[in-house]
Design a protein around this motif. Structure first.
Motif, PDB file in Angstrom:
ATOM      1  N   VAL A  62      61.584  33.370  70.235  1.00 51.55           N
ATOM      2  CA  VAL A  62      60.291  34.279  70.248  1.00 51.55           C
ATOM      3  C   VAL A  62      60.557  35.951  70.006  1.00 51.55           C
ATOM      4  O   VAL A  62      61.589  36.485  70.638  1.00 51.55           O
ATOM      5  N   ARG A  63      59.955  36.798  68.665  1.00 53.04           N
ATOM      6  CA  ARG A  63      60.877  38.317  68.643  1.00 53.04           C
ATOM      7  C   ARG A  63      58.845  38.800  68.408  1.00 53.04           C
ATOM      8  O   ARG A  63      58.498  38.453  69.484  1.00 53.04           O
ATOM      9  N   VAL A  64      59.557  40.143  69.166  1.00 59.06           N
ATOM     10  CA  VAL A  64      58.045  42.045  69.063  1.00 59.06           C
ATOM     11  C   VAL A  64      58.286  42.097  67.795  1.00 59.06           C
ATOM     12  O   VAL A  64      58.907  42.830  67.996  1.00 59.06           O
ATOM     13  N   ARG A  78      52.786  28.003  81.290  1.00 59.80           N
ATOM     14  CA  ARG A  78      53.531  27.735  82.050  1.00 59.80           C
ATOM     15  C   ARG A  78      54.593  28.829  82.146  1.00 59.80           C
ATOM     16  O   ARG A  78      55.159  28.851  83.468  1.00 59.80           O
ATOM     17  N   ALA A  79      54.722  28.971  80.768  1.00 56.55           N
ATOM     18  CA  ALA A  79      56.609  29.845  81.109  1.00 56.55           C
ATOM     19  C   ALA A  79      55.692  31.279  81.724  1.00 56.55           C
ATOM     20  O   ALA A  79      57.494  32.395  82.101  1.00 56.55           O
ATOM     21  N   LEU A  80      55.192  31.547  81.867  1.00 53.53           N
ATOM     22  CA  LEU A  80      54.356  33.346  82.619  1.00 53.53           C
ATOM     23  C   LEU A  80      54.317  32.953  84.138  1.00 53.53           C
ATOM     24  O   LEU A  80      53.221  33.254  84.727  1.00 53.53           O
ATOM     25  N   ARG A  81      55.423  33.768  84.428  1.00 52.89           N
ATOM     26  CA  ARG A  81      54.381  34.892  85.551  1.00 52.89           C
ATOM     27  C   ARG A  81      54.148  36.118  85.592  1.00 52.89           C
ATOM     28  O   ARG A  81      55.172  36.989  85.323  1.00 52.89           O
ATOM     29  N   ARG A  92      58.482  41.784  77.659  1.00 56.91           N
ATOM     30  CA  ARG A  92      58.440  40.694  79.183  1.00 56.91           C
ATOM     31  C   ARG A  92      58.478  39.774  78.772  1.00 56.91           C
ATOM     32  O   ARG A  92      58.266  38.778  79.209  1.00 56.91           O
ATOM     33  N   VAL A  93      57.125  39.393  78.097  1.00 56.41           N
ATOM     34  CA  VAL A  93      56.098  37.924  77.672  1.00 56.41           C
ATOM     35  C   VAL A  93      57.373  37.720  76.562  1.00 56.41           C
ATOM     36  O   VAL A  93      57.164  35.981  77.550  1.00 56.41           O
ATOM     37  N   ALA A  94      58.404  38.107  76.384  1.00 57.42           N
ATOM     38  CA  ALA A  94      59.159  37.636  74.990  1.00 57.42           C
ATOM     39  C   ALA A  94      60.102  36.748  76.129  1.00 57.42           C
ATOM     40  O   ALA A  94      60.958  35.895  76.124  1.00 57.42           O
ATOM     41  N   LYS A  95      60.522  37.654  76.634  1.00 58.85           N
ATOM     42  CA  LYS A  95      61.780  37.612  77.901  1.00 58.85           C
ATOM     43  C   LYS A  95      61.619  35.958  78.573  1.00 58.85           C
ATOM     44  O   LYS A  95      61.956  35.086  78.338  1.00 58.85           O
ATOM     45  N   THR A 137      55.963  35.031  66.349  1.00 56.94           N
ATOM     46  CA  THR A 137      56.645  36.674  66.358  1.00 56.94           C
ATOM     47  C   THR A 137      55.138  37.254  67.783  1.00 56.94           C
ATOM     48  O   THR A 137      54.452  36.197  67.014  1.00 56.94           O
ATOM     49  N   ILE A 138      55.558  37.946  67.874  1.00 54.04           N
ATOM     50  CA  ILE A 138      54.486  38.823  69.149  1.00 54.04           C
ATOM     51  C   ILE A 138      53.870  39.941  68.211  1.00 54.04           C
ATOM     52  O   ILE A 138      54.950  40.504  68.710  1.00 54.04           O
ATOM     53  N   LEU A 139      52.768  39.597  68.161  1.00 53.42           N
ATOM     54  CA  LEU A 139      52.503  41.148  67.796  1.00 53.42           C
ATOM     55  C   LEU A 139      52.241  42.439  68.820  1.00 53.42           C
ATOM     56  O   LEU A 139      51.520  42.045  69.639  1.00 53.42           O
TER      57      LEU A 139
END
Length: 376
Positions: free
Chosen positions: A372-374, A286-289, A360-363, A344-346
């Motif tokens: 969230v961090r990348v 839901r958070a992702l445009r 951009r996903v993390a933002k 964390t997003i890898l």
């Protein structure tokens, strides 16, 4: 100790530009050096991870996509439909041999499809769902009987599934040592984490490749790969760049561009909290445009988003319904209710398109309260 969950980056359906940069003076050579961004196992169909192009230097498929992306006969000399499209008859080329000198026959093709059907493979096995059975009436003929007139069967699985040598794989496990296929190159050396070395198959049915030796050093960062390219230690660098990206052009470098047709997805670690919960995953969605991440001209790839599913929206078979909708207020509430911990997003440091997508996903997730961090 690091807390929180990990996610493997990638994200929507974006068709990024696949770009190969090459020095002008390195067009004709006995030895070609091309970087690859990661270690990829022993390059068999059951051990490769992201290195399908490397693996397919060693193996062949029945058809292969031409420059327009249309499947054409490859190991096959012809592919014909019958029985209202439910029967596909494949004639193999004569005289094809495995790297060890043994002939490649229809029995190898029947074995391959049976093996992949019996031992699940995440990429190849789902492509076989329309096959009812297949037979080999003679050494050069394979007949696929389909449950329905499967559209695109000539492309998937025929242009995607690598054919295995039955005499080496019939004991169920991947054979030890370096892989044996029928492809244009044979893998002759693999230094784990450092490099792959290939030698041309001079008896290849399409003719011996022009580069007799292929060196593939593993260079994890694009900046390092470009630096080595400029210094002359690499002949080519395959990279993903946003469409329309401004690239340095010098007298020593040329750029060859093409659409990669690769998709980018956001994958969850379902074995750990919080993403074992469907509601937590829905909060992320839901958070992702998607248009803000990949659809505008400055986005990674600047191509098609996936609101209507994994098929490209211009495909005649894509869904007409919108399957993904962002809802930022609902996402903010869900993040609080689900108590989603920092995670964390890898993303690959060697893929600028996917790394930018991950950022951009993390933002977007931080915008609804996520921590969230990348990590590249």
């Amino acid at each position: 100790m690091r807390h929180g969950s990990r996610m493997l980056a990638a994200l929507l359906v974006v068709a990024a530009m696949g770009v190969a940069a090459t020095p002008v003076a390195a067009q004709d050579t006995e030895t070609l050096s091309v970087s690859f961004p990661s270690e990829d196992g022993s390059l068999t169909p059951y051990t490769f991870m992201t290195g399908y192009p490397l693996m397919m230097l060693v193996y062949d498929s029945l058809t292969w996509r031409d420059a327009d992306g249309v499947a054409q006969p490859w190991l096959a000399s012809s592919v014909r439909r019958g029985d209202g499209g439910r029967r596909v008859t494949v004639k193999l080329r004569d005289g094809i041999r495995w790297h060890d000198g043994r002939p490649l026959t229809a029995a190898d093709v029947v074995f391959t499809y049976g093996y992949i059907g019996a031992y699940s493979h995440p990429r190849f096995t789902p492509q076989l769902r329309d096959i009812e059975f297949l037979t080999a009436p003679d050494a050069r003929t394979v007949v696929f009987q389909l449950r329905r007139a499967s559209l695109g069967f000539e492309d998937q699985p025929l242009a995607d599934v690598p054919i295995l040598p039955r005499h080496l794989w019939e004991r169920r496990a991947a054979p030890p040592g370096l892989p044996v296929g029928s492809g244009p190159y044979r893998l002759v050396r693999h230094v784990v984490g450092k490099s792959y070395s290939f030698r041309a198959n001079r008896a290849y049915f399409k003719g011996s490749p022009s580069a007799q030796e292929l060196r593939v050093p593993i260079v994890t960062r694009e900046s390092d790969a470009f630096s080595q390219l400029k210094q002359g230690s690499l002949d080519a660098v395959p990279v993903n760049l946003p469409a329309g990206a401004i690239r340095e052009r010098t007298r020593r470098l040329e750029f060859a561009e093409g659409v990669s047709y690769s998709g980018t997805m956001l994958e969850f670690n379902l074995a750990r909290a919080p993403f074992h919960s469907r509601e937590a995953r829905r909060a992320i969605a839901r958070a992702l445009r998607l248009d803000a991440i990949a659809g505008d001209k400055s986005g990674p790839g600047a191509m098609a988003t996936a609101e209507r599913g994994m098929l490209h929206p211009e495909s005649a078979w894509s869904s007409r319904a919108t399957l993904h909708r962002s809802d930022l207020p609902a996402a903010r509430v869900a993040f609080v209710e689900q108590g989603i911990a920092p995670f964390t997003i890898l993303a690959s440091s060697g893929d600028g398109v996917r790394l930018e997508a991950a950022r951009r996903v993390a933002k977007a997730l931080r915008g609804v309260g996520g921590q969230v961090r990348v990590e590249a």
